[in-house]
Design a protein around this motif. Sequence first.
Motif, PDB file in Angstrom:
ATOM      1  N   SER A   1       0.782  -1.084  -0.079  1.00  0.00           N
ATOM      2  CA  SER A   1       0.086   0.046  -0.084  1.00  0.00           C
ATOM      3  C   SER A   1       0.865   1.221  -0.006  1.00  0.00           C
ATOM      4  N   LEU A   2       0.234   2.120  -0.579  1.00  0.00           N
ATOM      5  CA  LEU A   2       0.947   3.650  -0.474  1.00  0.00           C
ATOM      6  C   LEU A   2      -0.336   4.694  -0.253  1.00  0.00           C
ATOM      7  N   ARG A   3       0.102   5.864   0.133  1.00  0.00           N
ATOM      8  CA  ARG A   3      -0.866   6.814   0.053  1.00  0.00           C
ATOM      9  C   ARG A   3      -0.132   8.345  -0.353  1.00  0.00           C
ATOM     10  N   LEU A   4      -0.923   8.627  -1.377  1.00  0.00           N
ATOM     11  CA  LEU A   4      -0.199   9.892  -2.075  1.00  0.00           C
ATOM     12  C   LEU A   4      -1.226  11.132  -1.525  1.00  0.00           C
ATOM     13  N   SER A   5      -0.497  12.223  -1.502  1.00  0.00           N
ATOM     14  CA  SER A   5      -1.119  13.360  -0.899  1.00  0.00           C
ATOM     15  C   SER A   5      -0.856  14.498  -1.861  1.00  0.00           C
ATOM     16  N   CYS A   6      -2.124  15.202  -2.041  1.00  0.00           N
ATOM     17  CA  CYS A   6      -1.930  16.517  -2.946  1.00  0.00           C
ATOM     18  C   CYS A   6      -2.248  17.721  -2.072  1.00  0.00           C
TER      19      CYS A   6
ATOM     20  N   MET B   1     -11.412  17.789  -8.110  1.00  0.00           N
ATOM     21  CA  MET B   1      -9.948  17.351  -8.043  1.00  0.00           C
ATOM     22  C   MET B   1      -9.795  15.920  -8.383  1.00  0.00           C
ATOM     23  N   GLY B   2      -8.891  15.822  -8.836  1.00  0.00           N
ATOM     24  CA  GLY B   2      -8.691  13.893  -8.961  1.00  0.00           C
ATOM     25  C   GLY B   2      -7.223  13.798  -9.292  1.00  0.00           C
ATOM     26  N   TRP B   3      -7.132  12.428  -9.533  1.00  0.00           N
ATOM     27  CA  TRP B   3      -5.906  11.652  -9.939  1.00  0.00           C
ATOM     28  C   TRP B   3      -5.594  10.994 -11.203  1.00  0.00           C
ATOM     29  N   PHE B   4      -4.338  11.171 -12.057  1.00  0.00           N
ATOM     30  CA  PHE B   4      -4.264  10.497 -13.049  1.00  0.00           C
ATOM     31  C   PHE B   4      -2.968   9.698 -13.032  1.00  0.00           C
ATOM     32  N   ARG B   5      -2.620   9.140 -13.871  1.00  0.00           N
ATOM     33  CA  ARG B   5      -1.302   8.492 -13.897  1.00  0.00           C
ATOM     34  C   ARG B   5      -0.871   8.213 -15.358  1.00  0.00           C
TER      35      ARG B   5
ATOM     36  N   LYS C   1     -10.968   0.306  -8.746  1.00  0.00           N
ATOM     37  CA  LYS C   1     -12.270   0.204  -7.905  1.00  0.00           C
ATOM     38  C   LYS C   1     -12.037  -0.996  -7.030  1.00  0.00           C
ATOM     39  N   GLY C   2     -12.071  -0.721  -5.818  1.00  0.00           N
ATOM     40  CA  GLY C   2     -12.046  -1.667  -4.861  1.00  0.00           C
ATOM     41  C   GLY C   2     -10.645  -1.599  -4.232  1.00  0.00           C
ATOM     42  N   ARG C   3      -9.832  -1.067  -4.821  1.00  0.00           N
ATOM     43  CA  ARG C   3      -8.421  -1.038  -4.199  1.00  0.00           C
ATOM     44  C   ARG C   3      -8.024   0.525  -4.039  1.00  0.00           C
ATOM     45  N   PHE C   4      -8.208   1.164  -4.746  1.00  0.00           N
ATOM     46  CA  PHE C   4      -7.814   2.734  -4.194  1.00  0.00           C
ATOM     47  C   PHE C   4      -9.078   3.465  -3.810  1.00  0.00           C
ATOM     48  N   THR C   5      -8.732   4.429  -2.942  1.00  0.00           N
ATOM     49  CA  THR C   5      -9.671   5.411  -2.327  1.00  0.00           C
ATOM     50  C   THR C   5      -9.395   6.727  -2.388  1.00  0.00           C
ATOM     51  N   ILE C   6      -9.911   7.672  -2.607  1.00  0.00           N
ATOM     52  CA  ILE C   6      -9.726   9.110  -3.018  1.00  0.00           C
ATOM     53  C   ILE C   6     -10.575   9.801  -1.625  1.00  0.00           C
ATOM     54  N   SER C   7      -9.720  10.614  -1.139  1.00  0.00           N
ATOM     55  CA  SER C   7     -10.443  11.403   0.054  1.00  0.00           C
ATOM     56  C   SER C   7     -10.036  12.638   0.224  1.00  0.00           C
TER      57      SER C   7
ATOM     58  N   TYR D   1      -6.086  12.969  -1.053  1.00  0.00           N
ATOM     59  CA  TYR D   1      -5.229  11.873  -0.748  1.00  0.00           C
ATOM     60  C   TYR D   1      -5.850  10.910  -1.854  1.00  0.00           C
ATOM     61  N   LEU D   2      -4.988   9.941  -2.048  1.00  0.00           N
ATOM     62  CA  LEU D   2      -5.163   8.749  -2.849  1.00  0.00           C
ATOM     63  C   LEU D   2      -4.558   7.461  -2.126  1.00  0.00           C
ATOM     64  N   GLN D   3      -5.564   6.664  -1.563  1.00  0.00           N
ATOM     65  CA  GLN D   3      -4.947   5.446  -0.765  1.00  0.00           C
ATOM     66  C   GLN D   3      -5.019   4.243  -1.669  1.00  0.00           C
ATOM     67  N   MET D   4      -4.057   3.875  -1.883  1.00  0.00           N
ATOM     68  CA  MET D   4      -3.671   2.652  -2.910  1.00  0.00           C
ATOM     69  C   MET D   4      -3.395   1.290  -2.226  1.00  0.00           C
ATOM     70  N   ASN D   5      -4.204   0.548  -2.388  1.00  0.00           N
ATOM     71  CA  ASN D   5      -4.108  -0.905  -1.570  1.00  0.00           C
ATOM     72  C   ASN D   5      -3.897  -1.943  -2.674  1.00  0.00           C
ATOM     73  N   SER D   6      -3.312  -3.164  -2.373  1.00  0.00           N
ATOM     74  CA  SER D   6      -3.340  -4.200  -2.984  1.00  0.00           C
ATOM     75  C   SER D   6      -2.551  -4.046  -4.562  1.00  0.00           C
ATOM     76  N   LEU D   7      -1.705  -3.244  -4.251  1.00  0.00           N
ATOM     77  CA  LEU D   7      -0.896  -2.589  -5.634  1.00  0.00           C
ATOM     78  C   LEU D   7      -0.604  -3.590  -6.478  1.00  0.00           C
ATOM     79  N   LYS D   8      -0.470  -3.529  -7.848  1.00  0.00           N
ATOM     80  CA  LYS D   8       0.138  -4.385  -8.830  1.00  0.00           C
ATOM     81  C   LYS D   8       1.200  -3.847  -9.337  1.00  0.00           C
ATOM     82  N   PRO D   9       1.895  -4.579 -10.206  1.00  0.00           N
ATOM     83  CA  PRO D   9       3.163  -4.134 -11.138  1.00  0.00           C
ATOM     84  C   PRO D   9       2.517  -2.941 -12.177  1.00  0.00           C
ATOM     85  N   GLU D  10       1.386  -3.239 -12.720  1.00  0.00           N
ATOM     86  CA  GLU D  10       0.525  -2.355 -13.699  1.00  0.00           C
ATOM     87  C   GLU D  10       0.125  -1.314 -13.188  1.00  0.00           C
TER      88      GLU D  10
END
Length: 121
Positions: A17-22, A34-38, A65-71, A80-89
Amino acid sequence: QVHLEESGGGLVQPGGSLRLSCAASARTFSRSAMGWFRQAPGKEREFVAGVSRSGGRIYYADSVKGRFTISGDNAKNTLYLQMNSLKPEDTAVYYCAASDPSSNSQSYDYWGQGTQVTVSS
């Protein structure tokens, strides 16, 4: 002028997991969509998650969906973007984006500098 500053990227193992902040100004945080892109190497920038101007609607890309949460934290004017169950992709540069706080536009006109997320064992 809208300034967005991301933080929180790094190297994480698959399943981690990682949490990104803006960080944004109070005006931007309260008035903008507001949003997150990659953007992964060799690929186009893609939408990840977003929240409407009112904060009443939240959107996610199907791939997260089901893995990331924006708040957001109103007291800190931070998205924030909480990222769980991260995958190589999920490896990409992640960007925070915001609409113009002076208009009713929902389009993302302002971007942060990006933060690198690498998912690898």
